[in-house]
Write a protein that holds these residues in place. Structure first.
Motif, PDB file in Angstrom:
ATOM      1  N   LYS A   1       0.875  -1.058  -0.012  1.00 24.15           N
ATOM      2  CA  LYS A   1       0.023   0.044  -0.037  1.00 24.15           C
ATOM      3  C   LYS A   1       1.033   1.375   0.110  1.00 24.15           C
ATOM      4  O   LYS A   1       1.961   1.236   0.288  1.00 24.15           O
ATOM      5  N   ASP A   2       0.327   2.388  -0.521  1.00 27.51           N
ATOM      6  CA  ASP A   2       1.016   3.469  -0.217  1.00 27.51           C
ATOM      7  C   ASP A   2      -0.025   4.730  -0.008  1.00 27.51           C
ATOM      8  O   ASP A   2      -1.241   4.460   0.154  1.00 27.51           O
ATOM      9  N   GLU A   3       0.357   5.755  -0.063  1.00 27.52           N
ATOM     10  CA  GLU A   3      -0.633   7.276   0.185  1.00 27.52           C
ATOM     11  C   GLU A   3      -1.617   7.249  -0.773  1.00 27.52           C
ATOM     12  O   GLU A   3      -2.464   8.325  -0.431  1.00 27.52           O
ATOM     13  N   TYR A   4      -1.474   6.859  -2.057  1.00 28.46           N
ATOM     14  CA  TYR A   4      -2.481   6.997  -2.958  1.00 28.46           C
ATOM     15  C   TYR A   4      -3.767   6.115  -2.999  1.00 28.46           C
ATOM     16  O   TYR A   4      -4.916   6.297  -3.955  1.00 28.46           O
ATOM     17  N   GLU A   5      -3.688   5.141  -1.952  1.00 30.19           N
ATOM     18  CA  GLU A   5      -4.728   4.335  -2.198  1.00 30.19           C
ATOM     19  C   GLU A   5      -6.196   4.807  -2.072  1.00 30.19           C
ATOM     20  O   GLU A   5      -7.239   4.436  -2.559  1.00 30.19           O
ATOM     21  N   GLY A   6      -6.298   5.864  -1.281  1.00 26.89           N
ATOM     22  CA  GLY A   6      -7.676   6.409  -1.104  1.00 26.89           C
ATOM     23  C   GLY A   6      -8.319   7.247  -2.199  1.00 26.89           C
ATOM     24  O   GLY A   6      -9.364   7.592  -2.250  1.00 26.89           O
ATOM     25  N   VAL A   7      -7.323   7.614  -2.908  1.00 25.64           N
ATOM     26  CA  VAL A   7      -7.642   8.499  -4.053  1.00 25.64           C
ATOM     27  C   VAL A   7      -7.718   7.765  -5.497  1.00 25.64           C
ATOM     28  O   VAL A   7      -7.708   8.475  -6.503  1.00 25.64           O
ATOM     29  N   SER A   8      -7.274   6.544  -5.283  1.00 25.94           N
ATOM     30  CA  SER A   8      -7.314   5.717  -6.603  1.00 25.94           C
ATOM     31  C   SER A   8      -8.541   4.831  -6.985  1.00 25.94           C
ATOM     32  O   SER A   8      -9.421   4.738  -6.142  1.00 25.94           O
TER      33      SER A   8
END
Length: 302
Positions: free
Chosen positions: A36-43
């Motif tokens: 996981k990375d910091e872009y999961e929620g906006v992907s």
């Protein structure tokens, strides 16, 4: 049978991330959570399920800017590779990117994946930061237009589209167009506006026609692949509807669903071919068509 799905529940995402870790991180001895990375929620996340509902491929896309989408974390199960699933998940992510308004897609590809992305229309633009501090990567770019989807044997596809237009007038009235052909996957799309009923959804009869024509087209192209010719007729068809179509009618036929051999056709005998066509509304599966087609030897007119 394979189908594109979007993870929605906590359980869906747990399975999705576990698969991503298993394929992309575990082989390098990275712990769960490293996928996981910091872009999961906006992907936007997509996965491919087999006939048993098991995840066999995943991928993700997010916007870097309003014009640029980034494709990441494409993974395919080792047991299901070389079946066109990588192309299938990438095509789904690119479709999402277009819907979000992106004009180009970028991806940071490992060296082992460069050939795959090049075969899908991407080009190497620059070096990218190493992944996991050890895997060399290249940044690859593809301009996103409706005309650059993967079309293997475009001449055959154009001839097939022309044949439909001239010999099957309903295809023209329904706005049925060939969207892509990879050799393993054949996709067509239809115009919702030309097939809409009083409820604002697609006529069931139009869905059936789209499915049967897609199956017919897949067999036609497979015959071309083998240097053969034959008259294709529908022997039997069965369709199950689950949801109405309210947005974008799509029909997908994957080569894995075909059963039957063309050997008897070489001997001048007819042969039965069974297949399945999945109907989607955008990325949402809404119906399945199972058909039996007969391929008849072409009789000489002289």
């Amino acid at each position: 049978m394979y189908r594109i799905a979007t993870p929605e529940t906590e359980e869906d995402f747990a399975r999705y991330y576990d698969f991503r870790w298993l394929i992309l991180r575990k082989p390098w001895n990275y712990p769960p959570g490293s996928e996981k990375d910091e872009y999961e929620g906006v992907s936007e996340h997509r996965m491919i399920l087999d006939g048993k509902g098991e995840i066999v491929a995943v991928g993700r896309v997010h916007l870097n800017t309003s014009e640029e989408a980034q494709v990441r974390h494409i993974a395919v199960s080792g047991d299901h590779q070389r079946k066109g699933l990588g192309q299938m998940i990438l095509s789904a992510l690119e479709s999402v990117a277009r819907q979000l308004g992106a004009e180009r897609a970028v991806t940071n590809s490992r060296e082992t994946s460069i050939d795959f992305f090049q075969s899908c229309g991407y080009r190497v633009e620059a070096e990218a930061p190493n992944e996991l501090n050890q895997l060399k990567r290249s940044q690859m770019v593809k301009e996103l237009t409706e005309n650059n989807v993967l079309m293997l044997h475009p001449k055959w596809c154009n001839e097939l589209q022309q044949t439909w237009s001239e010999t099957i007038p309903i295809s023209e009235h329904m706005g049925i167009k060939i969207y892509q052909y990879t050799g393993r996957t054949f996709e067509t799309r239809a115009s919702l506006n030309k097939n809409i009923n009083i409820h604002g959804t697609m006529f069931a009869g139009s869905i059936f026609s789209l499915a049967t024509l897609t199956g017919w087209g897949m067999i036609h192209l497979q015959l071309k692949q083998q240097g053969m010719d034959g008259d294709i007729v529908l022997g039997d068809g069965d369709i199950h509807y689950h949801k109405p179509i309210t947005m974008q009618p799509r029909a997908l036929c994957n080569i894995e669903t075909l059963s039957g051999k063309f050997d008897s056709l070489r001997k001048g005998k007819k042969c039965p071919i069974k297949l399945q066509v999945d109907i989607l509304d955008g990325d949402t599966p809404v119906a399945e068509f199972k058909g039996v087609y007969w391929v008849l030897p072409v009789t000489s007119t002289t």
